[in-house]
Design a protein around this motif. Sequence first.
Motif, PDB file in Angstrom:
ATOM      1  N   TRP A  38       0.846  -1.193   0.000  1.00  0.00           N
ATOM      2  CA  TRP A  38       0.000   0.000   0.000  1.00  0.00           C
ATOM      3  C   TRP A  38       0.891   1.257   0.000  1.00  0.00           C
ATOM      4  N   GLU A  39       0.337   2.310  -0.557  1.00  0.00           N
ATOM      5  CA  GLU A  39       0.961   3.624  -0.439  1.00  0.00           C
ATOM      6  C   GLU A  39       0.089   4.482   0.481  1.00  0.00           C
ATOM      7  N   TYR A  40       0.728   5.381   1.209  1.00  0.00           N
ATOM      8  CA  TYR A  40      -0.044   6.150   2.181  1.00  0.00           C
ATOM      9  C   TYR A  40       0.520   7.552   2.327  1.00  0.00           C
ATOM     10  N   ILE A  41      -0.308   8.421   2.908  1.00  0.00           N
ATOM     11  CA  ILE A  41       0.111   9.782   3.227  1.00  0.00           C
ATOM     12  C   ILE A  41      -0.818  10.331   4.311  1.00  0.00           C
ATOM     13  N   TYR A  42      -0.241  11.080   5.248  1.00  0.00           N
ATOM     14  CA  TYR A  42      -1.047  11.742   6.281  1.00  0.00           C
ATOM     15  C   TYR A  42      -1.727  12.968   5.676  1.00  0.00           C
ATOM     16  N   THR A  43      -2.936  13.258   6.161  1.00  0.00           N
ATOM     17  CA  THR A  43      -3.682  14.415   5.664  1.00  0.00           C
ATOM     18  C   THR A  43      -4.186  15.257   6.826  1.00  0.00           C
ATOM     19  N   ASP A  44      -4.411  16.537   6.544  1.00  0.00           N
ATOM     20  CA  ASP A  44      -4.920  17.436   7.578  1.00  0.00           C
ATOM     21  C   ASP A  44      -6.437  17.390   7.673  1.00  0.00           C
ATOM     22  N   LYS A  45      -7.091  17.178   6.540  1.00  0.00           N
ATOM     23  CA  LYS A  45      -8.543  17.171   6.506  1.00  0.00           C
ATOM     24  C   LYS A  45      -9.038  15.832   5.986  1.00  0.00           C
ATOM     25  N   ALA A  46     -10.143  15.395   6.579  1.00  0.00           N
ATOM     26  CA  ALA A  46     -10.715  14.110   6.186  1.00  0.00           C
ATOM     27  C   ALA A  46     -11.171  14.139   4.740  1.00  0.00           C
ATOM     28  N   GLY A  47     -10.683  13.191   3.942  1.00  0.00           N
ATOM     29  CA  GLY A  47     -11.104  13.056   2.560  1.00  0.00           C
ATOM     30  C   GLY A  47     -10.407  13.968   1.587  1.00  0.00           C
ATOM     31  N   VAL A  48      -9.494  14.840   2.063  1.00  0.00           N
ATOM     32  CA  VAL A  48      -8.787  15.785   1.193  1.00  0.00           C
ATOM     33  C   VAL A  48      -7.325  15.370   1.102  1.00  0.00           C
ATOM     34  N   LEU A  49      -6.812  15.175  -0.111  1.00  0.00           N
ATOM     35  CA  LEU A  49      -5.442  14.718  -0.298  1.00  0.00           C
ATOM     36  C   LEU A  49      -4.500  15.900  -0.476  1.00  0.00           C
ATOM     37  N   PRO A  50      -3.379  15.926   0.233  1.00  0.00           N
ATOM     38  CA  PRO A  50      -2.403  17.003   0.050  1.00  0.00           C
ATOM     39  C   PRO A  50      -1.560  16.757  -1.205  1.00  0.00           C
ATOM     40  N   ASP A  51      -0.921  17.797  -1.659  1.00  0.00           N
ATOM     41  CA  ASP A  51      -0.040  17.672  -2.832  1.00  0.00           C
ATOM     42  C   ASP A  51       1.343  17.268  -2.340  1.00  0.00           C
ATOM     43  N   ALA A  52       1.541  15.985  -2.161  1.00  0.00           N
ATOM     44  CA  ALA A  52       2.815  15.481  -1.636  1.00  0.00           C
ATOM     45  C   ALA A  52       3.014  14.053  -2.126  1.00  0.00           C
ATOM     46  N   ASP A  53       4.249  13.568  -1.988  1.00  0.00           N
ATOM     47  CA  ASP A  53       4.580  12.215  -2.428  1.00  0.00           C
ATOM     48  C   ASP A  53       4.035  11.187  -1.436  1.00  0.00           C
ATOM     49  N   LEU A  54       3.600  10.054  -1.977  1.00  0.00           N
ATOM     50  CA  LEU A  54       3.110   8.948  -1.143  1.00  0.00           C
ATOM     51  C   LEU A  54       4.278   8.074  -0.693  1.00  0.00           C
ATOM     52  N   ARG A  55       4.112   7.504   0.462  1.00  0.00           N
ATOM     53  CA  ARG A  55       5.094   6.551   0.995  1.00  0.00           C
ATOM     54  C   ARG A  55       4.560   5.137   0.811  1.00  0.00           C
ATOM     55  N   VAL A  56       5.491   4.186   0.738  1.00  0.00           N
ATOM     56  CA  VAL A  56       5.110   2.782   0.552  1.00  0.00           C
ATOM     57  C   VAL A  56       5.058   2.091   1.919  1.00  0.00           C
ATOM     58  N   PHE A  57       3.948   1.366   2.142  1.00  0.00           N
ATOM     59  CA  PHE A  57       3.777   0.613   3.385  1.00  0.00           C
ATOM     60  C   PHE A  57       3.794  -0.878   3.050  1.00  0.00           C
ATOM     61  N   SER A  58       4.701  -1.605   3.696  1.00  0.00           N
ATOM     62  CA  SER A  58       4.787  -3.057   3.522  1.00  0.00           C
ATOM     63  C   SER A  58       5.359  -3.652   4.798  1.00  0.00           C
ATOM     64  N   ALA A  59       5.544  -4.982   4.782  1.00  0.00           N
ATOM     65  CA  ALA A  59       6.106  -5.651   5.953  1.00  0.00           C
ATOM     66  C   ALA A  59       7.510  -5.141   6.260  1.00  0.00           C
ATOM     67  N   GLN A  60       8.253  -4.783   5.174  1.00  0.00           N
ATOM     68  CA  GLN A  60       9.618  -4.304   5.366  1.00  0.00           C
ATOM     69  C   GLN A  60       9.657  -2.802   5.660  1.00  0.00           C
ATOM     70  N   ASN A  61       8.595  -2.086   5.273  1.00  0.00           N
ATOM     71  CA  ASN A  61       8.535  -0.636   5.480  1.00  0.00           C
ATOM     72  C   ASN A  61       7.275  -0.278   6.276  1.00  0.00           C
ATOM     73  N   PRO A  62       7.335  -0.342   7.592  1.00  0.00           N
ATOM     74  CA  PRO A  62       6.157  -0.027   8.403  1.00  0.00           C
ATOM     75  C   PRO A  62       5.772   1.439   8.279  1.00  0.00           C
ATOM     76  N   ILE A  63       4.568   1.738   8.730  1.00  0.00           N
ATOM     77  CA  ILE A  63       4.072   3.108   8.659  1.00  0.00           C
ATOM     78  C   ILE A  63       4.900   3.998   9.571  1.00  0.00           C
ATOM     79  N   VAL A  64       5.338   5.134   9.027  1.00  0.00           N
ATOM     80  CA  VAL A  64       6.127   6.091   9.797  1.00  0.00           C
ATOM     81  C   VAL A  64       5.175   7.027  10.527  1.00  0.00           C
TER      82      VAL A  64
END
Length: 707
Positions: A38-64
Amino acid sequence: MIPLLGVSLIIFIVTVAVYFVANYVSEGIAKQGELSGWEYIYTDKAGVLPDADLRVFSAQNPIVTESSVRRDNIYFVKTLEPEDDNRTLVIRTDYSPVMIRVNGREVYNNMFQDSVYVGNCYNAVTIGASSRQQVVEVFMKLPFSVRFEAELSHGEHSAFSPTAGFTAGGVLTALGIVSLVVLAILGIVNRRRFRALGAAGVLAYCGAAVMLYNLPEVSYFVNPPIWVNIVAAVTHTTMMLGLLLIIGWFSHRRKLLVGAFFALGIGLLLVMIAVDPILIYISNAAMGLLTAAAVGYAGYTAIDYVLRRTQYATAIFVILVYYFLMTILASVLFLLRSTSLYIYTVIIPTLVVCGVIAYIYYVMFRFERRNAELYNQSKRYGNSVENISRFIRSMLTCSDREAFYETAVNEISQLVILFNERNKDLCCCVGVREGDGFIEKLNRGVSSCRYDIIERNSVVNRRNCIFSDTYFEYLLEKDVKKQVIFHFENIVGGLDVFFDSMVEAAYCGLETSYENTFGTSTRSVDLILDELAENAELNNGYSLDHLSHICTLTLRFCRAMGMDEEQAQFMSVAAKLHDLGKIAIPLSIINKDGRLTEEEQVIVASHTEFGYLILSAYDEPLLKQAAEIARYHHEHYDGTGQNGLAGEKIPLSARIVSICDVFDALISERSYKKPWSKERSLAFIKDNAGKLFDPELVKIFVSQVAD
C-alpha cells in the motif's frame, strides 16, 4: 519479604516473556495473509489529499509516525490486479472511522464524516470481479493510533468473522459456566456454599470480557462510539474482579472492599462519561491507577498476614505483588495502544488469580472435610477416654482372676464397639500362662489362637500392646514373663490414629489395674503412670528433663510457700503427671509438621481432661492430687483458660504447677523455638501476673524459686 518480591518479579517476567514468544509466532503466521504494497500519506482534513509524495507501506517498510505535527487523518491507496472472482477486503483499525472507494466510487463508509471514533475495528467490503485493474482508496481518521491491517481473500465478505481471540473467550466463558453449574449442584447436594464459585464466576467473566474485547475485531455491526467506553470499562473491571476474589481470602476485609469498590466506581464513571479520545486516554489511565492503588493496598495489608504466618498468606502476597505489576503494565500498554498485549496483561493475571484462589479454596475444603471428620472422631474419642476411666474403675473392683479376665474382655469389647459400631462382630480370647505354655481361659468366636507366637512377637518387638488393621493384643507380665494374653480380632479400621490411641490408653488402664489388684510386681501404680508420663513427653519430641524440672521447681515452690516436707514432696511427685493425658492424643497430631488446625488444637487442649479422667479412676491420694493438677494446670487467673475458672477457684496445686510449667517451657528449646533467657522468661511471668498467673504466687516464684 525480599525473596517473595523476587518470586513475584520472576512470575511477572515469565508472563511477559511468554506473550512475546507467542506473539512472535502468531504475527509471523498473520503477516503471511496480509495485503502489503500500500501507499499512504497523512492528511490534515478528512477526505482531502495534500499535494505530496506517497510513501510505501509493507512488511519491510512499516508506517512512519508523524512526530513533528499531529495528523488526524491518513490515506491509503493500492492497485489490485484483474480478477475473475469477487474478493473480500478486510481492514482492521484502532476504532477509526473508515471510507473505502474503488475506482473513485464509494463502496463503504463507517461514520467517516459523522464521528471522531467508532465502536468497531473490523471493516469489510466486497470488491467485484473485474477484467481491469482496480484502484482501492482507504480514508481513515486517527482518534487513537495508526493501525492498518489489510487482508484480501476470495468470496463475499462476512459481517461477522470470528478470530482466535474471540473463540478463546468463548471457550473460557463455557468453562466458567460449566464450573459454576457443577459447583452449584455440588453445593445443593452437599448443602454448603463452595467459595470457589467466585473463581468460576470470574473465569466466566474473563471469557466474556475477551469475547467483548474482540467483538469490534470480528464485526462492523458494533460501530456506535459508546462501544469503546463499554469495552474499556468491562476490561478494566476484569482486573478489579480478580482483586475482589483475592480480598475474599482476607479475614478482615471491610476496608479492602470499600477501597476496591470505591476505585471501581470512580474508574467506571470516568470511563463511561469520556466522549473524546483524549478523555478516553485519561479516564482509562485513571482507572488503571485506581485499580493498581487498590491492589497495592491489599498487598500492603497482606504483609501483616505474612508476618503472622497465616496459612496461604505467602502465596496471596506473591500474587498481589505480581497483580500490581501487571496492572501498572496494562495501564501503560493501553496508553501505548498495544492492544493485543494489553488484553493479555489483563486476562492472564486474572486467570492466574482464579487458579491460585480456586486451588487455595480446594485445599481449604479438603482440610475442612478432614477437620470435620477429625472433630467427629475426636468427639467419639473423648467419649472413649471417659469410657476408659469407667473401664479402669470396673477393673479395680475385680477381686479374683477369673472375674478380672471376664470383666476385661467385656469392657474392652464395649470400648471397641462404642468407638466404631462396625466392630460388633468382634471376636476375642484370653490365654493364661501355665508352666511353659498357655491355657485358654476364655474364647468368644476365635477359631484358633497361637499364644506362643503372640508371646514371641511381643519379645521381638519389645511391646506388650500390639495392633494391626484387623486385630490387637495385650500382654500382661510378671518377672519379665508374659502371664496373660488378650487377643481381639475382626477389627474394622484398626490403624485409625484415634483407635490406636484408644487401644494404647486402654492397655495402660488394664496394666495398672492388673498391677494394683494382684500385686504382680514391685512396681506401684504411680510408678507405672510415671513411666507413661515420660512416654508422653518423648512422644511430644521433648526430653525427660521437663518432667524432672517441673518436679524440682514444684518442690522448691512448695517449700518457699511454707509447706511441710512431706506435703511438698507429695505435690512435686503429683506434678510430674500433669501432662499424662497426652498419651491419649494421636501421635499424628502431636508430631505434625507445621501449624495445627483449630480442630487439632482443640484435641491437643483436651489432654487436660484426658489426664484427669485416667488419673481420677484411682482412689490413691497421690493420683487424686495428680488428677486435679492435670485438669486445671492450663487455667488462667483471669478466667480465660480452658474451663473458665478464675482466681481462688483454681486449685492451689494447679496454680503452682501452671507457673512452673510455663517457665520451664520458655527456658527450654523446642522444635518451634529457641530457648528464652531466664530474664526474658521471668519478665513474661511477671507481665502476666493477674492475667495467666496468681499474682501472689508470681511474687514468691520470682523472688525465691526461680533463683
